[in-house]
Structure formats: structure tokens, C-alpha cells
Design a protein around this motif. Structure first.
Motif, PDB file in Angstrom:
ATOM      1  N   ARG A 134       0.818  -1.202   0.000  1.00 50.83           N
ATOM      2  CA  ARG A 134       0.000   0.000   0.000  1.00 50.83           C
ATOM      3  C   ARG A 134       0.858   1.261   0.000  1.00 50.83           C
ATOM      4  O   ARG A 134       1.924   1.300   0.622  1.00 50.83           O
ATOM      5  CB  ARG A 134      -0.899   0.061   1.239  1.00 50.83           C
ATOM      6  N   VAL A 135       0.340   2.278  -0.667  1.00 51.10           N
ATOM      7  CA  VAL A 135       0.875   3.635  -0.563  1.00 51.10           C
ATOM      8  C   VAL A 135      -0.332   4.547  -0.405  1.00 51.10           C
ATOM      9  O   VAL A 135      -1.189   4.616  -1.298  1.00 51.10           O
ATOM     10  CB  VAL A 135       1.687   4.035  -1.814  1.00 51.10           C
ATOM     11  N   THR A 136      -0.430   5.216   0.722  1.00 52.20           N
ATOM     12  CA  THR A 136      -1.600   6.042   0.997  1.00 52.20           C
ATOM     13  C   THR A 136      -1.202   7.409   1.519  1.00 52.20           C
ATOM     14  O   THR A 136      -0.191   7.565   2.197  1.00 52.20           O
ATOM     15  CB  THR A 136      -2.537   5.364   2.019  1.00 52.20           C
ATOM     16  N   GLY A 137      -2.016   8.389   1.190  1.00 55.33           N
ATOM     17  CA  GLY A 137      -1.834   9.750   1.672  1.00 55.33           C
ATOM     18  C   GLY A 137      -3.179  10.446   1.714  1.00 55.33           C
ATOM     19  O   GLY A 137      -4.218   9.843   1.431  1.00 55.33           O
ATOM     20  N   SER A 138      -3.189  11.719   2.049  1.00 50.28           N
ATOM     21  CA  SER A 138      -4.459  12.439   2.206  1.00 50.28           C
ATOM     22  C   SER A 138      -4.426  13.820   1.562  1.00 50.28           C
ATOM     23  O   SER A 138      -5.239  14.675   1.892  1.00 50.28           O
ATOM     24  CB  SER A 138      -4.802  12.567   3.696  1.00 50.28           C
ATOM     25  N   ARG A 139      -3.513  14.046   0.621  1.00 53.20           N
ATOM     26  CA  ARG A 139      -3.352  15.376   0.033  1.00 53.20           C
ATOM     27  C   ARG A 139      -3.945  15.499  -1.360  1.00 53.20           C
ATOM     28  O   ARG A 139      -3.855  16.545  -1.992  1.00 53.20           O
ATOM     29  CB  ARG A 139      -1.867  15.739  -0.009  1.00 53.20           C
ATOM     30  N   GLY A 140      -4.571  14.431  -1.861  1.00 55.15           N
ATOM     31  CA  GLY A 140      -5.117  14.473  -3.202  1.00 55.15           C
ATOM     32  C   GLY A 140      -4.031  14.364  -4.261  1.00 55.15           C
ATOM     33  O   GLY A 140      -2.885  14.015  -3.969  1.00 55.15           O
ATOM     34  N   ILE A 141      -4.395  14.641  -5.519  1.00 58.17           N
ATOM     35  CA  ILE A 141      -3.446  14.586  -6.632  1.00 58.17           C
ATOM     36  C   ILE A 141      -2.791  15.955  -6.792  1.00 58.17           C
ATOM     37  O   ILE A 141      -3.487  16.975  -6.785  1.00 58.17           O
ATOM     38  CB  ILE A 141      -4.157  14.202  -7.939  1.00 58.17           C
ATOM     39  N   PRO A 142      -1.470  16.013  -6.964  1.00 58.05           N
ATOM     40  CA  PRO A 142      -0.813  17.306  -7.147  1.00 58.05           C
ATOM     41  C   PRO A 142      -1.369  18.052  -8.365  1.00 58.05           C
ATOM     42  O   PRO A 142      -1.804  17.443  -9.345  1.00 58.05           O
ATOM     43  CB  PRO A 142       0.662  16.930  -7.364  1.00 58.05           C
ATOM     44  N   GLU A 143      -1.355  19.362  -8.287  1.00 58.65           N
ATOM     45  CA  GLU A 143      -1.819  20.172  -9.407  1.00 58.65           C
ATOM     46  C   GLU A 143      -0.937  19.941 -10.631  1.00 58.65           C
ATOM     47  O   GLU A 143       0.243  19.630 -10.525  1.00 58.65           O
ATOM     48  CB  GLU A 143      -1.794  21.656  -9.033  1.00 58.65           C
ATOM     49  N   GLY A 144      -1.539  20.100 -11.805  1.00 55.57           N
ATOM     50  CA  GLY A 144      -0.790  19.917 -13.039  1.00 55.57           C
ATOM     51  C   GLY A 144      -1.282  18.725 -13.827  1.00 55.57           C
ATOM     52  O   GLY A 144      -2.422  18.265 -13.670  1.00 55.57           O
ATOM     53  N   TRP A 145      -0.411  18.192 -14.673  1.00 53.73           N
ATOM     54  CA  TRP A 145      -0.803  17.167 -15.641  1.00 53.73           C
ATOM     55  C   TRP A 145      -1.299  15.876 -15.008  1.00 53.73           C
ATOM     56  O   TRP A 145      -2.061  15.123 -15.630  1.00 53.73           O
ATOM     57  CB  TRP A 145       0.351  16.878 -16.597  1.00 53.73           C
ATOM     58  N   ARG A 146      -0.908  15.579 -13.759  1.00 55.53           N
ATOM     59  CA  ARG A 146      -1.338  14.332 -13.126  1.00 55.53           C
ATOM     60  C   ARG A 146      -2.850  14.275 -12.897  1.00 55.53           C
ATOM     61  O   ARG A 146      -3.401  13.208 -12.635  1.00 55.53           O
ATOM     62  CB  ARG A 146      -0.615  14.138 -11.787  1.00 55.53           C
ATOM     63  N   GLN A 147      -3.522  15.418 -12.993  1.00 53.26           N
ATOM     64  CA  GLN A 147      -4.966  15.451 -12.800  1.00 53.26           C
ATOM     65  C   GLN A 147      -5.753  15.222 -14.089  1.00 53.26           C
ATOM     66  O   GLN A 147      -6.982  15.179 -14.061  1.00 53.26           O
ATOM     67  CB  GLN A 147      -5.386  16.811 -12.207  1.00 53.26           C
TER      68      GLN A 147
END
Length: 353
Positions: free
Chosen positions: A151-164
């Protein structure tokens, strides 16, 4: 010995990361950078890169360039890589190598046609947590492994930019899934025979901001992979079960433990046992004298990210094979495509991956 020259195309986060890594080896050096953003090229020059190219064509026209390192958004990888190979330049491509297996096949066909090879950067093969799990499994410390959770988990959402954005190859499957699947395919040298995957769209509709994947290996363990960006309690990085023991690595600190049974057989008590779960014999804890616990950490595991660049130099010298081969990237790509298909249909995908 010859010092090989690399031009970096795309000087974002990973381009900068590569620049720092290449500086640590004396066999590979920069000859310059190209980015469509002039500010990024100016930053690269400030960081010590010797030249900012005026165009990608200028990179390919430079006879000093032995290899092109592509660190652009994912949707540009295939076209740039094929252009570079057509120009006779060895290609190093960031992950995921392409947007689809069809694109990757085009790259492999171009490589065969031109006689110019390429490789993929998979830096997570050098992570301390992965290497600790790999060492534990190779030594057989857990007995017959039947379940692996990564698992890899976080709580910050997807970074701004092309990854969205899907058009750019955004989303967590192509960002993190490509790493975790690659690690598992390296750990378990058997075909994957079934894939079931659910994509999360907690805060982003266009791209997956997480997923849960179940992979079954032929005559082997079941692996669960989970990536999340809306998980407010951190899940264990690794949890692996075997018939003689288990290992857990809770966080990125790499501190964890192995718990092993000294003896396989267990003597059940005659009387009902009262536990926090109520009366149960099955789930009552084992006697501590039947177990051994081994504390582990990242210490003693060689985390060597620069081996990628040393391998490149050795490959150019003709003394080593490439550490990451296109065929390995194709296998990962096929698994990821099956994940998207499973999510789309709601069905388990069967085959040999």
C-alpha cells in the motif's frame, strides 16, 4: 574511460531528480536540457547544466548526445522516444514508459527497426522497504507465502498539473501503480492469472485518485495493491503472510518486524478462551514461547538509486545488460490495462500476464 553524455528532455520534478543522480557518477555527464518552459531551462542552467537547447530537434542534431532522458508528461513519451531512436540516440524514458501497450509496442518496433535500444527508469526497485521484503522472501523466512499486501496512501489528493488529466496520463494507477505492480512482478516470478481492480474517484472524476487491486499469481500468492490520496490514517506499507510467519513494514521509516512460528503445530486448550473478541479458540493468541519476533529496519539494506546510471555506463561499455528491459515494462503495462478493464466492466479479468 569514456564519459557518456546525456541530454534531459523535460526539467520538472523528475528531470531535476535525475540531474542530481547523474552528478554522483563520473561515467555519465550532462550535455544539456530542453524544456518547453523557458523558466525551467533557466532553472536548469542555474543548477549547473551546461546548455539549454532551443528545440528538441537541436537535441537530436547534437553529435555529442549519446542518450536522451525523457522526463516529460506521459503522453509525450512515445513520440519523443521514437524520434530520438530514429536519430540514433539511446533513450531513457521515465515511467510509465507509454500511455498503452500499443504505444509501447510502437516503441519496441522502432527500437528493432533502428537498432537503437531504450530502457525505462524504475527507481522504486531500489527502495529499502522493497529490498527488505525481497530479501525476506528469498531467504524463505516466512515459509510458503500466500498473501502480500502493498500500500501507498496519503491524504493530500493529486498534485496540481498534468497528473490530474487523463489526456496527459494522469491518475494514480499510472503514477504509483506502475511502481507497485513492477515490484510485485519482480518479487513473484510467476504469471498473473487473474486481476480484479476498483478505481477510486473520491475527489477527481477525470482521473483515478486511488485504486484497490487484487492479483492472483499462478500456483502462488494473492497480492493486494492499494493506492489512495484520501486516506487520513496511514495504512501499512507492506504486510506479507506465509505459513511459518509474517512481516510488516508499517511506514516509510522502514522499521518493522518479522514474527515467526518456532513450531508449525499448535496445541489447543480444552477450555474456552476469553479474549477481547469474546470466547474463541480459533482467534485466541498463540503462546509467546511458540513465537520469535525479529525487529527490522532499513539499516543493512543497500538503497542505491545511482546504480541505474552506473548500469547505463556499463551497458554502453558492453559489460552489463540493462537493469530494466522493455519486455518487463510491457508486462506491467498489460497488467495496468487489465486493471482499467476490470474497473470498467466490474469483472475479474482472467489470462496470463
Amino acid at each position: 574511460m569514456k564519459q557518456y553524455q546525456i541530454a534531459i528532455v523535460g526539467y520538472g520534478g523528475m528531470g531535476h531528480w535525475h540531474a542530481n543522480g547523474i552528478r554522483k557518477t563520473d561515467r555519465i555527464a550532462f550535455c544539456g536540457v530542453y524544456d518547453i518552459n523557458p523558466e525551467r531551462m533557466e532553472f536548469a542552467l542555474q543548477q549547473g547544466l551546461p546548455r539549454a537547447y532551443e528545440s528538441f530537434e537541436a537535441v537530436l542534431a547534437d553529435d555529442n548526445v549519446d542518450a536522451v532522458l525523457i522526463a516529460t508528461p506521459n503522453n509525450f513519451h512515445k513520440d519523443l522516444a521514437c524520434q530520438a531512436m530514429e536519430a540514433g540516440k539511446f533513450v531513457i524514458c521515465e515511467k510509465p514508459v507509454a500511455m498503452s501497450s500499443a504505444e509501447l509496442q510502437e516503441m519496441m518496433d522502432c527500437s528493432r527497426r533502428t537498432g537503437v535500444p531504450f530502457t525505462v527508469h524504475q527507481n522504486r526497485r531500489a527502495d529499502a522497504d522493497y529490498l527488505r521484503i525481497k530479501d525476506t522472501l528469498e531467504k524463505g523466512l516466512l515459509g510458503q507465502v500466500f498473501s502480500i499486501e502493498s500500500r501507498v496512501t496519503g491524504s493530500r489528493g493529486i498534485p496540481e498539473g498534468w497528473r490530474q488529466y487523463a489526456v496527459a496520463g494522469g491518475g494514480m494507477m499510472l503514477d504509483w501503480g506502475v511502481h507497485l505492480i513492477d515490484q510485485l512482478l519482480m518479487l513473484i516470478p510467476r504469471p498473473v492469472v487473474s486481476i480484479s481492480c476498483e478505481m477510486y474517484h473520491v475527489a477527481y472524476k477525470e482521473c483515478d485518485d486511488g485504486f484497490k487491486l487484487i492479483m492472483k499469481f499462478e500456483d502462488g500468492p494473492t497480492a493486494m495493491v492499494e493506492v489512495g490520496t484520501s486516506h487520513y490514517i496511514e495504512a501499512p506499507r507492506w504486510l506479507v503472510y506465509g505459513d511459518r510467519g509474517a512481516i510488516t513494514i508499517p511506514t516509510w521509516s522502514f522499521d518493522g518486524k518479522i514474527v515467526r512460528a518456532k513450531e508449525r503445530e499448535v496445541t489447543f486448550e480444552e477450555d474456552i478462551i476469553y479474549t477481547k473478541a469474546g470466547p474463541t479458540k480459533t482467534m485466541a493468541p498463540r503462546s509467546k514461547d511458540t513465537l520469535e519476533e525479529i525487529e527490522i529496519s532499513g539499516e543493512g539494506v543497500e538503497t542505491d538509486y545511482d546504480i541505474f546510471y552506473r548500469n547505463l555506463a556499463a551497458y554502453f561499455d558492453g559489460t552489463e545488460e540493462l537493469r530494466v528491459k522493455p519486455e518487463e515494462a510491457m508486462r506491467v503495462m498489460k497488467v495496468m490495462e487489465a486493471c482499467f478493464e476490470s474497473d470498467r466492466t466490474g469483472e475479474t479479468i482472467h489470462g496470463r500476464f
